[in-house]
Scaffold this motif. Structure first.
Motif, PDB file in Angstrom:
ATOM      1  N   HIS A  72       0.374  -0.618   0.833  1.00  0.00           N
ATOM      2  CA  HIS A  72      -0.492  -0.126   1.905  1.00  0.00           C
ATOM      3  C   HIS A  72      -0.999   1.291   1.670  1.00  0.00           C
ATOM      4  N   ILE A  73      -0.628   1.925   0.572  1.00  0.00           N
ATOM      5  CA  ILE A  73      -1.094   3.281   0.316  1.00  0.00           C
ATOM      6  C   ILE A  73      -2.605   3.304   0.044  1.00  0.00           C
ATOM      7  N   ASN A  74      -3.168   2.151  -0.322  1.00  0.00           N
ATOM      8  CA  ASN A  74      -4.608   2.078  -0.610  1.00  0.00           C
ATOM      9  C   ASN A  74      -5.434   1.579   0.572  1.00  0.00           C
ATOM     10  N   ASP A  75      -4.816   1.456   1.743  1.00  0.00           N
ATOM     11  CA  ASP A  75      -5.526   0.865   2.884  1.00  0.00           C
ATOM     12  C   ASP A  75      -6.800   1.605   3.251  1.00  0.00           C
ATOM     13  N   PHE A 105       8.273   2.982  -7.846  1.00  0.00           N
ATOM     14  CA  PHE A 105       7.458   1.961  -8.513  1.00  0.00           C
ATOM     15  C   PHE A 105       6.996   0.891  -7.525  1.00  0.00           C
ATOM     16  N   CYS A 106       5.816   0.338  -7.783  1.00  0.00           N
ATOM     17  CA  CYS A 106       5.236  -0.732  -6.963  1.00  0.00           C
ATOM     18  C   CYS A 106       4.207  -1.455  -7.802  1.00  0.00           C
ATOM     19  N   ASP A 107       3.746  -2.612  -7.330  1.00  0.00           N
ATOM     20  CA  ASP A 107       2.748  -3.368  -8.089  1.00  0.00           C
ATOM     21  C   ASP A 107       1.322  -3.001  -7.706  1.00  0.00           C
ATOM     22  N   SER A 108       1.130  -2.205  -6.656  1.00  0.00           N
ATOM     23  CA  SER A 108      -0.221  -1.978  -6.136  1.00  0.00           C
ATOM     24  C   SER A 108      -1.034  -1.055  -7.033  1.00  0.00           C
ATOM     25  N   LYS A 109      -2.341  -1.187  -6.936  1.00  0.00           N
ATOM     26  CA  LYS A 109      -3.259  -0.313  -7.666  1.00  0.00           C
ATOM     27  C   LYS A 109      -2.970   1.141  -7.314  1.00  0.00           C
ATOM     28  N   ASN A 110      -2.997   2.003  -8.303  1.00  0.00           N
ATOM     29  CA  ASN A 110      -2.757   3.450  -8.185  1.00  0.00           C
ATOM     30  C   ASN A 110      -1.276   3.821  -8.116  1.00  0.00           C
ATOM     31  N   SER A 111      -0.398   2.838  -7.946  1.00  0.00           N
ATOM     32  CA  SER A 111       1.032   3.129  -7.967  1.00  0.00           C
ATOM     33  C   SER A 111       1.561   3.073  -9.399  1.00  0.00           C
ATOM     34  N   VAL A 112       2.693   3.716  -9.628  1.00  0.00           N
ATOM     35  CA  VAL A 112       3.370   3.567 -10.912  1.00  0.00           C
ATOM     36  C   VAL A 112       3.875   2.129 -10.986  1.00  0.00           C
ATOM     37  N   ASP A 113       3.495   1.403 -12.019  1.00  0.00           N
ATOM     38  CA  ASP A 113       3.581  -0.057 -12.057  1.00  0.00           C
ATOM     39  C   ASP A 113       5.015  -0.570 -12.166  1.00  0.00           C
ATOM     40  N   ILE A 114       5.444  -1.348 -11.193  1.00  0.00           N
ATOM     41  CA  ILE A 114       6.769  -1.958 -11.201  1.00  0.00           C
ATOM     42  C   ILE A 114       6.907  -2.994 -12.302  1.00  0.00           C
ATOM     43  N   ASN A 115       5.782  -3.552 -12.756  1.00  0.00           N
ATOM     44  CA  ASN A 115       5.818  -4.574 -13.797  1.00  0.00           C
ATOM     45  C   ASN A 115       5.877  -3.991 -15.202  1.00  0.00           C
ATOM     46  N   ASP A 116       5.684  -2.695 -15.326  1.00  0.00           N
ATOM     47  CA  ASP A 116       5.775  -2.014 -16.623  1.00  0.00           C
ATOM     48  C   ASP A 116       7.175  -1.427 -16.761  1.00  0.00           C
ATOM     49  N   VAL A 117       8.118  -2.265 -17.150  1.00  0.00           N
ATOM     50  CA  VAL A 117       9.514  -1.832 -17.223  1.00  0.00           C
ATOM     51  C   VAL A 117       9.691  -0.754 -18.290  1.00  0.00           C
ATOM     52  N   GLU A 145      -9.373   8.722   0.128  1.00  0.00           N
ATOM     53  CA  GLU A 145      -9.237   9.642   1.257  1.00  0.00           C
ATOM     54  C   GLU A 145      -7.886   9.458   1.941  1.00  0.00           C
ATOM     55  N   GLY A 146      -7.476   8.219   2.090  1.00  0.00           N
ATOM     56  CA  GLY A 146      -6.180   7.953   2.704  1.00  0.00           C
ATOM     57  C   GLY A 146      -5.025   8.432   1.839  1.00  0.00           C
ATOM     58  N   ARG A 147      -5.135   8.221   0.534  1.00  0.00           N
ATOM     59  CA  ARG A 147      -4.082   8.677  -0.378  1.00  0.00           C
ATOM     60  C   ARG A 147      -3.986  10.196  -0.383  1.00  0.00           C
ATOM     61  N   ASP A 148      -5.144  10.850  -0.480  1.00  0.00           N
ATOM     62  CA  ASP A 148      -5.146  12.320  -0.512  1.00  0.00           C
ATOM     63  C   ASP A 148      -4.603  12.908   0.788  1.00  0.00           C
ATOM     64  N   GLY A 185       2.418   2.872   4.536  1.00  0.00           N
ATOM     65  CA  GLY A 185       1.084   3.117   5.068  1.00  0.00           C
ATOM     66  C   GLY A 185       0.637   4.530   4.772  1.00  0.00           C
ATOM     67  N   THR A 186      -0.455   4.915   5.412  1.00  0.00           N
ATOM     68  CA  THR A 186      -1.041   6.235   5.176  1.00  0.00           C
ATOM     69  C   THR A 186      -0.841   7.143   6.388  1.00  0.00           C
ATOM     70  N   LEU A 187      -0.935   8.436   6.145  1.00  0.00           N
ATOM     71  CA  LEU A 187      -1.012   9.457   7.190  1.00  0.00           C
ATOM     72  C   LEU A 187      -2.422  10.019   7.121  1.00  0.00           C
ATOM     73  N   CYS A 188      -3.267   9.607   8.040  1.00  0.00           N
ATOM     74  CA  CYS A 188      -4.689   9.919   7.896  1.00  0.00           C
ATOM     75  C   CYS A 188      -5.371   9.908   9.261  1.00  0.00           C
ATOM     76  N   ASP A 189      -6.140  10.941   9.543  1.00  0.00           N
ATOM     77  CA  ASP A 189      -6.881  11.035  10.805  1.00  0.00           C
ATOM     78  C   ASP A 189      -8.369  10.755  10.649  1.00  0.00           C
ATOM     79  N   THR A 190      -8.866  10.718   9.415  1.00  0.00           N
ATOM     80  CA  THR A 190     -10.283  10.495   9.168  1.00  0.00           C
ATOM     81  C   THR A 190     -10.545   9.016   8.885  1.00  0.00           C
ATOM     82  N   PRO A 191     -11.806   8.572   8.937  1.00  0.00           N
ATOM     83  CA  PRO A 191     -12.096   7.140   8.774  1.00  0.00           C
ATOM     84  C   PRO A 191     -11.669   6.567   7.430  1.00  0.00           C
ATOM     85  N   GLY A 192     -11.862   7.329   6.342  1.00  0.00           N
ATOM     86  CA  GLY A 192     -11.545   6.807   5.029  1.00  0.00           C
ATOM     87  C   GLY A 192     -12.416   5.610   4.683  1.00  0.00           C
ATOM     88  N   SER A 193     -11.948   4.847   3.707  1.00  0.00           N
ATOM     89  CA  SER A 193     -12.656   3.635   3.282  1.00  0.00           C
ATOM     90  C   SER A 193     -11.713   2.452   3.453  1.00  0.00           C
TER      91      SER A 193
END
Length: 349
Positions: free
Chosen positions: A113-116, A160-172, A120-123, A68-76
């Motif tokens: 969940h890093i993109n939740d 690695f993970c499959d989620s958007k913005n992560s380093v792709d687990i499917n790209d071996v 703003e949440g990632r940053d 998950g994220t560490l975030c105090d602001t609303p984000g998107s």
């Protein structure tokens, strides 16, 4: 090296334990969320790790998965297309102090969940971890890896993970490239991944590409073996929310899932989903597995992992290891000790 943001942290000036590097590893950590509503632990979570901190603090390096994220602001907030299978996790930023006090040195942030809460949440997550002195890795073009220094030895960690913005687990091939780069620069290379299906039905390593809710969650067997072949010393995973098997491959330890670790709210902790192991491993100067243990803990709603004297997690992982990797020479005792027979026969990779 490959272009990326590198976090170089100088750890304790004490020497490596008996010339071996000792590592504590955990699965998912989601200490509470403010969305939707406040699902937060008592005392801001300061007691969540009271049973586990002595072990987490005892090793040279401790790595966990931040679910998950560490975030105090609303984000998107990410649209919840199916409330039964999609959740949003936003931990208060001050909860990062719980990770520091528990003994963590580095966190994987390549998760679904890093993109939740958007950019703003990632940053916010990266800035909060950095301000607390914690290393982190796993986001493409932002923090693909991190490097820690211990007693003048450099330890590279990539995720690695499959989620958007992560380093792709499917790209071996891409994963192998990162590992090789780190191998050329670091004394040790540790790989962690967030992959595989989710839930009790996904205990076994299939050695095939896995899918969950339409998402391509990677072939974790192929990835782990390719990373070891490229020079990784140790590989461990998380994501299925249940523990999975361990394997000794070419003298290197692979843990395919450490399940949930500290998830007191909004994540199922019933049955084996509540098993919360800590994997402790020592590797020698050449990166080969020397010895280790699975420490078994159990979760309950609203509290952190509690020591389990009956060793349920260890016994489950022992059984799964025998079923999924009968060819592996790793020995797992009923109380969770890990032994590598005839380790001296393994040559340096």
């Amino acid at each position: 090296m490959r272009s990326s943001v590198v976090a170089l942290l100088i750890l304790s000036s004490l020497g490596l334990s008996a010339q071996n590097l000792s590592i504590s590893m955990t699965g998912d950590i989601m200490m509470g969320t403010t969305v939707p509503g406040n699902y937060l632990p008592a005392a801001d979570g300061k007691n969540l790790f009271k049973d586990t901190a002595p072990t987490l603090r005892s090793t040279d390096i401790t790595i966990g998965n931040l679910e998950g994220t560490l975030c105090d602001t609303p984000g998107s907030p990410r649209p919840m297309t199916n409330p039964k299978t999609y959740f949003l996790f936003k931990m208060p930023q001050k909860y990062v102090s719980n990770l520091v006090e528990a003994g963590f040195d580095a966190m994987n942030i390549a998760t679904n969940h890093i993109n939740d809460f958007g950019q703003e949440g990632r940053d916010s997550t990266m800035a909060t971890l950095e301000a607390a002195g914690l290393a982190f890795s796993g986001l493409k073009d932002a923090c693909e890896y991190c490097i820690l220094e211990r007693d003048e030895k450099k330890i590279g960690i990539c995720s690695f993970c499959d989620s958007k913005n992560s380093v792709d687990i499917n790209d071996v091939e891409g994963a192998v490239s990162i590992v090789r780069d780190l191998r050329n620069y670091c004394d040790y290379v540790i790989v962690t991944f967030h992959g595989g299906g989710e839930g009790a039905a996904y205990q076994h390593v299939t050695r095939k590409t896995e899918y969950y809710v339409g998402e391509k969650r990677g072939n974790v067997y192929e990835l782990a073996h390719a990373c070891v072949d490229a020079g990784a010393d140790l590989v461990f995973g998380h994501g299925p929310h249940v523990p999975r098997a361990l394997e000794l491959y070419e003298g290197h330890l692979i843990a395919y899932s450490l399940g949930n670790f500290c998830t007191p709210y909004r994540i199922n902790v019933n049955g084996i989903c509540g098993y919360a192991p800590i994997l402790v491993a020592s590797i020698d100067f050449d990166g080969h597995f020397v010895e280790g243990r699975i420490e078994s803990y159990i979760q309950k709603v609203g509290v952190g992992p509690v020591k389990d004297p009956t060793h349920k997690a260890a016994l489950l992982m022992k059984s799964l290891s025998k079923q999924d990797f009968p060819e592996s020479r790793l020995v797992i005792t009923d109380d969770g000790r890990l032994l590598a027979p005839n380790a001296t026969e393994v040559t340096k990779h």
